[in-house]
Scaffold this motif. Structure first.
Motif, mmCIF file in Angstrom:
data_model
loop_
_atom_site.group_PDB
_atom_site.id
_atom_site.type_symbol
_atom_site.label_atom_id
_atom_site.label_comp_id
_atom_site.label_asym_id
_atom_site.label_seq_id
_atom_site.Cartn_x
_atom_site.Cartn_y
_atom_site.Cartn_z
ATOM 1 N N PHE A 1 55.744 22.691 11.379
ATOM 2 C CA PHE A 1 55.525 21.245 12.061
ATOM 3 C C PHE A 1 56.536 20.562 11.799
ATOM 4 C CE2 PHE A 1 53.714 16.944 11.262
ATOM 5 C CZ PHE A 1 53.623 16.841 12.767
ATOM 6 N N SER A 2 57.034 19.503 12.581
ATOM 7 C CA SER A 2 58.064 18.399 12.240
ATOM 8 C C SER A 2 57.647 17.267 12.890
ATOM 9 C CB SER A 2 59.235 19.009 12.843
ATOM 10 O OG SER A 2 60.414 17.918 12.684
ATOM 11 N N TYR A 3 57.431 16.307 12.224
ATOM 12 C CA TYR A 3 56.892 15.097 12.726
ATOM 13 C C TYR A 3 57.800 14.191 13.194
ATOM 14 C CZ TYR A 3 58.516 12.676 8.423
ATOM 15 O OH TYR A 3 59.363 12.214 7.392
ATOM 16 N N GLU A 4 59.270 14.335 13.154
ATOM 17 C CA GLU A 4 60.190 13.408 13.354
ATOM 18 C C GLU A 4 60.148 13.119 14.911
ATOM 19 O OE1 GLU A 4 60.716 15.947 11.284
ATOM 20 O OE2 GLU A 4 61.583 15.455 9.541
ATOM 21 N N GLY A 5 59.957 14.022 15.791
ATOM 22 C CA GLY A 5 60.013 13.693 17.200
ATOM 23 C C GLY A 5 58.633 13.310 17.833
ATOM 24 N N CYS A 6 57.686 13.116 17.092
ATOM 25 C CA CYS A 6 56.132 13.063 17.501
ATOM 26 C C CYS A 6 56.024 11.649 18.591
ATOM 27 C CB CYS A 6 55.353 12.727 16.236
ATOM 28 S SG CYS A 6 53.698 12.118 16.701
ATOM 29 N N LEU A 7 55.387 11.927 19.407
ATOM 30 C CA LEU A 7 55.045 10.891 20.476
ATOM 31 C C LEU A 7 54.105 9.929 20.131
ATOM 32 C CD1 LEU A 7 56.065 13.126 23.482
ATOM 33 C CD2 LEU A 7 57.384 11.385 22.530
ATOM 34 N N VAL B 1 62.349 6.983 12.225
ATOM 35 C CA VAL B 1 61.558 7.944 11.744
ATOM 36 C C VAL B 1 60.943 7.384 10.170
ATOM 37 C CG1 VAL B 1 61.349 10.073 10.586
ATOM 38 C CG2 VAL B 1 62.306 9.632 12.723
ATOM 39 N N ASP B 2 59.718 7.367 10.071
ATOM 40 C CA ASP B 2 59.240 6.858 8.679
ATOM 41 C C ASP B 2 59.563 7.878 7.479
ATOM 42 O OD1 ASP B 2 57.400 5.742 6.670
ATOM 43 O OD2 ASP B 2 55.761 5.958 7.900
ATOM 44 N N HIS B 3 59.812 7.542 6.606
ATOM 45 C CA HIS B 3 60.278 8.222 5.521
ATOM 46 C C HIS B 3 59.052 9.121 4.786
ATOM 47 C CE1 HIS B 3 58.759 4.704 3.246
ATOM 48 N NE2 HIS B 3 58.430 5.442 2.522
ATOM 49 N N LYS B 4 57.753 8.635 5.187
ATOM 50 C CA LYS B 4 56.534 9.357 4.738
ATOM 51 C C LYS B 4 56.065 10.150 5.854
ATOM 52 C CE LYS B 4 52.355 8.486 2.488
ATOM 53 N NZ LYS B 4 51.343 7.489 2.392
ATOM 54 N N PRO B 5 55.687 11.473 5.939
ATOM 55 C CA PRO B 5 55.092 12.022 7.152
ATOM 56 C C PRO B 5 53.856 11.331 7.634
ATOM 57 C CG PRO B 5 55.858 13.614 5.625
ATOM 58 C CD PRO B 5 56.083 12.339 4.973
ATOM 59 N N HIS B 6 53.488 10.771 8.729
ATOM 60 C CA HIS B 6 52.435 10.343 9.420
ATOM 61 C C HIS B 6 51.425 11.446 9.806
ATOM 62 C CE1 HIS B 6 54.594 10.640 12.914
ATOM 63 N NE2 HIS B 6 53.393 10.582 13.675
ATOM 64 N N ILE B 7 51.838 12.555 9.672
ATOM 65 C CA ILE B 7 50.883 13.752 9.949
ATOM 66 C C ILE B 7 51.107 14.912 9.164
ATOM 67 C CG2 ILE B 7 50.366 15.509 11.687
ATOM 68 C CD1 ILE B 7 51.314 13.484 14.149
ATOM 69 N N VAL B 8 50.120 15.300 8.432
ATOM 70 C CA VAL B 8 50.087 16.261 7.379
ATOM 71 C C VAL B 8 49.418 17.352 7.891
ATOM 72 C CG1 VAL B 8 49.732 16.999 4.933
ATOM 73 C CG2 VAL B 8 50.633 14.500 5.616
ATOM 74 N N VAL B 9 49.847 18.711 7.759
ATOM 75 C CA VAL B 9 49.031 19.767 8.207
ATOM 76 C C VAL B 9 48.733 20.602 7.054
ATOM 77 C CG1 VAL B 9 49.141 21.816 9.823
ATOM 78 C CG2 VAL B 9 50.376 19.672 10.598
ATOM 79 N N ASP B 10 47.381 21.113 7.142
ATOM 80 C CA ASP B 10 46.841 22.030 5.993
ATOM 81 C C ASP B 10 47.230 23.408 6.603
ATOM 82 O OD1 ASP B 10 45.511 23.749 4.617
ATOM 83 O OD2 ASP B 10 43.821 22.442 4.499
ATOM 84 N N TYR B 11 48.512 23.871 6.219
ATOM 85 C CA TYR B 11 48.897 25.437 6.538
ATOM 86 C C TYR B 11 48.097 26.404 6.113
ATOM 87 C CZ TYR B 11 53.359 22.837 7.919
ATOM 88 O OH TYR B 11 54.266 22.177 8.399
ATOM 89 N N GLU B 12 47.152 26.222 5.216
ATOM 90 C CA GLU B 12 46.298 27.155 4.598
ATOM 91 C C GLU B 12 45.176 27.750 5.882
ATOM 92 O OE1 GLU B 12 47.806 28.909 1.998
ATOM 93 O OE2 GLU B 12 45.905 29.305 1.679
ATOM 94 N N LYS B 13 44.806 26.565 6.368
ATOM 95 C CA LYS B 13 43.888 26.580 7.654
ATOM 96 C C LYS B 13 44.308 27.429 8.770
ATOM 97 C CE LYS B 13 40.557 22.780 6.420
ATOM 98 N NZ LYS B 13 40.073 21.540 6.857
ATOM 99 N N CYS B 14 45.630 26.943 9.228
ATOM 100 C CA CYS B 14 46.697 27.331 10.171
ATOM 101 C C CYS B 14 46.529 28.760 9.897
ATOM 102 C CB CYS B 14 47.931 26.918 10.386
ATOM 103 S SG CYS B 14 47.992 25.142 10.408
ATOM 104 N N ARG B 15 46.870 29.210 8.713
ATOM 105 C CA ARG B 15 47.084 30.764 8.434
ATOM 106 C C ARG B 15 45.980 31.434 8.280
ATOM 107 N NH1 ARG B 15 49.455 29.580 3.564
ATOM 108 N NH2 ARG B 15 51.682 29.185 4.563
ATOM 109 N N LYS B 16 44.975 30.923 7.814
ATOM 110 C CA LYS B 16 43.530 31.732 7.499
ATOM 111 C C LYS B 16 42.588 31.916 8.506
ATOM 112 C CE LYS B 16 44.131 31.916 2.590
ATOM 113 N NZ LYS B 16 43.431 31.271 1.091
ATOM 114 N N ILE B 17 42.473 30.758 9.096
ATOM 115 C CA ILE B 17 41.275 30.466 10.145
ATOM 116 C C ILE B 17 41.692 30.194 11.568
ATOM 117 C CG2 ILE B 17 39.764 30.029 8.290
ATOM 118 C CD1 ILE B 17 39.505 27.234 9.069
#
Ligand code: SF4
Ligand code: SF4
Length: 99
Positions: free
Chosen positions: A63-69, A23-39
């Motif tokens: 969201f958890s990127y650790e098990g990402c395929l 697992v990369d120490h830096k998330p390779h996927i970042v989710v904008d939770y504001e968009k998830c929540r609002k729109i």
């Protein structure tokens, strides 16, 4: 027995269970939770991520990127461009044993 023959006899779940991650120490996927929540009403990522990285808890996306395929599905299906997607650093992330 050749790898192809082994793979033919394996179910998808069994093949996926042979994967390993560095697992990369830096998330390779970042989710904008504001968009998830609002729109976002359908939250399709929770249905289509094959690794179950997106879950819905009390109406909130987690969201958890650790098990990402690294299939890229979430980037393609998100209708709100809420997913910033990059490959992990070279050599990190998922390592497939059976393709
Ligand atoms: S589909 Fe996109 S906007 Fe909707 S919950 Fe998933 S990541 Fe968030
Ligand atoms: S790239 Fe694929 S496995 Fe990784 S979080 Fe997105 S949909 Fe899930």
């Amino acid at each position: 027995m050749s790898e192809a023959k082994v793979l033919k006899k394996m179910k998808i779940d069994e093949a996926l269970n042979t994967n390993v991650w560095d697992v990369d120490h830096k998330p390779h996927i970042v989710v904008d939770y504001e968009k998830c929540r609002k729109i976002c009403d359908k939250k399709i990522c929770t249905l289509l991520c094959p690794a179950g990285c997106y879950t819905l808890t009390s109406g909130e996306i987690l969201f958890s990127y650790e098990g990402c395929l690294e299939c890229g599905t979430c980037r393609v299906v998100c209708p709100n461009e809420a997913v910033t997607w990059n490959y992990p650093l070279s050599g990190r992330g998922v390592q497939y044993r059976y393709g």
